[in-house]
Enzyme design. Structure first.
Site, PDB file in Angstrom:
ATOM      1  N   HIS A 153       1.887  -8.685  -7.319  1.00 46.60           N
ATOM      2  CA  HIS A 153       1.228  -8.722  -8.631  1.00 46.60           C
ATOM      3  C   HIS A 153       1.206 -10.160  -9.122  1.00 46.60           C
ATOM      4  CE1 HIS A 153       0.612  -6.889 -12.852  1.00 46.60           C
ATOM      5  NE2 HIS A 153      -0.494  -6.774 -12.137  1.00 46.60           N
ATOM      6  N   THR A 202       6.349   0.984 -16.981  1.00 43.43           N
ATOM      7  CA  THR A 202       7.224   2.115 -17.327  1.00 43.43           C
ATOM      8  C   THR A 202       8.270   1.699 -18.363  1.00 43.43           C
ATOM      9  OG1 THR A 202       6.888   2.923 -15.097  1.00 43.43           O
ATOM     10  CG2 THR A 202       8.729   3.890 -16.312  1.00 43.43           C
ATOM     11  N   ILE A 247       0.743  -1.384   3.340  1.00 46.27           N
ATOM     12  CA  ILE A 247       1.797  -1.208   4.351  1.00 46.27           C
ATOM     13  C   ILE A 247       3.139  -1.657   3.775  1.00 46.27           C
ATOM     14  CG2 ILE A 247       2.588  -2.239   6.548  1.00 46.27           C
ATOM     15  CD1 ILE A 247      -0.445  -2.148   7.338  1.00 46.27           C
ATOM     16  N   GLN A 248       3.073  -2.649   2.874  1.00 50.15           N
ATOM     17  CA  GLN A 248       4.306  -3.173   2.264  1.00 50.15           C
ATOM     18  C   GLN A 248       5.007  -2.151   1.377  1.00 50.15           C
ATOM     19  OE1 GLN A 248       3.325  -7.546   0.814  1.00 50.15           O
ATOM     20  NE2 GLN A 248       1.500  -6.351   1.149  1.00 50.15           N
ATOM     21  N   ASP A 287       7.637  -5.554  -6.169  1.00 50.38           N
ATOM     22  CA  ASP A 287       7.329  -6.887  -6.704  1.00 50.38           C
ATOM     23  C   ASP A 287       8.567  -7.654  -7.183  1.00 50.38           C
ATOM     24  OD1 ASP A 287       4.724  -6.099  -6.297  1.00 50.38           O
ATOM     25  OD2 ASP A 287       4.363  -5.581  -8.390  1.00 50.38           O
ATOM     26  N   ASN A 325       7.369  -2.541 -14.645  1.00 50.66           N
ATOM     27  CA  ASN A 325       7.230  -3.119 -15.993  1.00 50.66           C
ATOM     28  C   ASN A 325       6.485  -2.217 -16.973  1.00 50.66           C
ATOM     29  OD1 ASN A 325       8.666  -5.522 -15.822  1.00 50.66           O
ATOM     30  ND2 ASN A 325       7.035  -6.494 -14.647  1.00 50.66           N
ATOM     31  N   ARG A 384      -7.791 -17.924  10.263  1.00 48.44           N
ATOM     32  CA  ARG A 384      -8.003 -16.472  10.115  1.00 48.44           C
ATOM     33  C   ARG A 384      -7.121 -15.951   8.977  1.00 48.44           C
ATOM     34  NH1 ARG A 384     -11.668 -17.313  13.190  1.00 48.44           N
ATOM     35  NH2 ARG A 384     -12.065 -16.310  15.195  1.00 48.44           N
TER      36      ARG A 384
HETATM   37  O1  F6P Z   1       3.386  -3.078  -8.280  1.00 48.65           O
HETATM   38  C1  F6P Z   1       3.274  -2.833  -6.932  1.00 48.65           C
HETATM   39  C2  F6P Z   1       1.925  -3.229  -6.434  1.00 48.65           C
HETATM   40  O2  F6P Z   1       1.861  -2.859  -5.077  1.00 48.65           O
HETATM   41  C3  F6P Z   1       1.549  -4.691  -6.613  1.00 48.65           C
HETATM   42  O3  F6P Z   1       2.168  -5.527  -5.675  1.00 48.65           O
HETATM   43  C4  F6P Z   1       0.055  -4.621  -6.496  1.00 48.65           C
HETATM   44  O4  F6P Z   1      -0.550  -5.690  -7.174  1.00 48.65           O
HETATM   45  C5  F6P Z   1      -0.261  -3.321  -7.173  1.00 48.65           C
HETATM   46  O5  F6P Z   1       0.903  -2.527  -7.112  1.00 48.65           O
HETATM   47  C6  F6P Z   1      -1.375  -2.522  -6.562  1.00 48.65           C
HETATM   48  O6  F6P Z   1      -1.684  -1.500  -7.434  1.00 48.65           O
HETATM   49  P1  F6P Z   1      -2.429  -0.130  -7.074  1.00 48.65           P
HETATM   50  O7  F6P Z   1      -1.434   0.754  -6.397  1.00 48.65           O
HETATM   51  O8  F6P Z   1      -2.812   0.413  -8.409  1.00 48.65           O
HETATM   52  O9  F6P Z   1      -3.573  -0.498  -6.208  1.00 48.65           O
END
Ligand code: F6P
Length: 336
Positions: free
Chosen positions: A177, A111, A262-263, A133, A109, A255
């Site tokens: 996000h 960009t 990792i995602q 995201d 977004n 927990r």
């Molecule tokens: O936009 C991808 C993302 O991984 C989001 O899911 C997350 O909130 C954010 O970037 C993390 O940002 P940064 O890489 O600046 O820690």
């Protein structure tokens, strides 16, 4: 034609595949020259760029990250900046000096906003949406999303066995996000019992009640999938807050796991490689046709494009009536 290409914002699986799609079609099919700009808009500020040649385009399809590097540089940012025109000026000078006929910006977004400003300043820009995201407005999907969902789903699958062995509640926080796309898709694919999205309000009494109901039905463990963007008091992390509140409401041992970066790492899924390839090739086609100020998009199964001016500043959130939510509710899944 001479084109510049950059990647900006958080990385995601599939970026290298889309760079490959842009560059191979530009070099082989259209006979264009392509320059790789390093670290997003930073590379246009400090002049870090070089031509992309054929040998560099091998081994990219399954490679995570971005071989051009990325940054969260926002050259048009005004807040707290002494001379807000300075960076845009440098960038426009660089583009002119380098003789770029077109600029391809691969990003999320932020960009789209920056690229729209460049388009308004007269630069021939094409953007390709990318982010795990899936929150870029105007496209049904962004590449990176499918890969992130598959990583998060695998993690949720693994939590089931340990949750069951210990009769615990397991809370897993996934990225996204301000949007709940990853939580919704991985939560449903991973068999989450409670799924919390930023788009939907939640009530801790409902969540506690859902866990106790499950126990009454003989299910002595529960999986809670939480989007990082849900509202939490005291600036607490989503997983930590929800886990504490569940223990308080139900008395169950709970927990938390924060899946984190990792995602975003590693190899893209086959789906993301193909989506990235299609979008990359289409971006080059738009340049060849002289159609600028557009973002490449997937709509109804087709690759097409939309004016950046329509997209910039918008976010695609999960609709509260999304069919996965409707079907999930009918199956007894608690959405808050
Ligand atoms: O936009 C991808 C993302 O991984 C989001 O899911 C997350 O909130 C954010 O970037 C993390 O940002 P940064 O890489 O600046 O820690």
């Amino acid at each position: 034609m001479k084109i510049g290409i950059l990647t900006s914002g958080g990385d995601c699986p599939g970026i290298n595949a889309t760079i490959r799609g842009v560059c191979k079609s530009a070099l082989y099919h259209y006979g264009m020259e392509v320059w790789g700009i390093q670290a997003g808009f930073l590379g246009l500020l400090n002049g870090e760029m070089a031509p992309i040649t054929d040998p560099q385009l091998s081994g990219l399809l399954n490679l995570g990250g971005t071989f051009l590097g990325t940054s969260r540089e926002k050259p048009f940012k005004k807040k707290g900046v002494q001379d807000p025109d300075k960076k845009p000026r440098i960038i426009l000078d660089t583009i002119e000096r380098c003789g770029f006929d077109a600029l391809v910006c691969i990003g999320g977004n932020g960009t789209q906003k920056t690229a729209n400003k460049l388009a308004q300043a007269g630069v021939n820009v094409i953007t390709i949406p990318k982010t795990i995201d899936n929150d870029v407005w105007g496209t049904d999907l962004t590449f990176g999303f499918d890969s992130a969902v598959s990583i998060a789903t695998d993690a949720i699958d693994r939590l089931h066995s340990t949750a069951s062995a210990h009769r615990r509640v397991m809370v897993i926080e996934v990225m996204g996000h301000k949007a709940g796309w990853i939580a919704l898709y991985s939560g449903m694919a991973g068999g989450g019992d409670i799924i919390l999205l930023p788009e939907l309000p939640y009530d801790m009494r409902n969540i506690g009640g859902a866990i106790i109901d499950r126990l009454k039905r003989g299910k002595n463990y529960s999986i809670v999938v939480v989007a990082e963007g849900i509202k939490c008091p005291d600036g607490k992390r989503a997983a930590q807050y929800i886990a504490e509140e569940i223990e308080y409401e139900t008395g169950f041992e709970t927990r938390e796991t924060v899946l984190g970066y990792i995602q975003r790492g590693g190899s893209p899924t086959a789906f993301d490689r193909n989506l990235a390839t299609r979008m990359g090739g289409y971006a080059t086609q738009l340049i060849a046709e002289g159609k600028f100020g557009e973002m490449v998009a997937l709509r109804g199964g087709d690759i097409t494009s939309l004016p950046l001016a329509e997209i910039a500043g918008k976010t695609k959130l999960v609709d509260e009536h999304h069919d996965l939510i409707e079907q999930g509710r009918r199956m007894g899944i608690c959405f808050g």
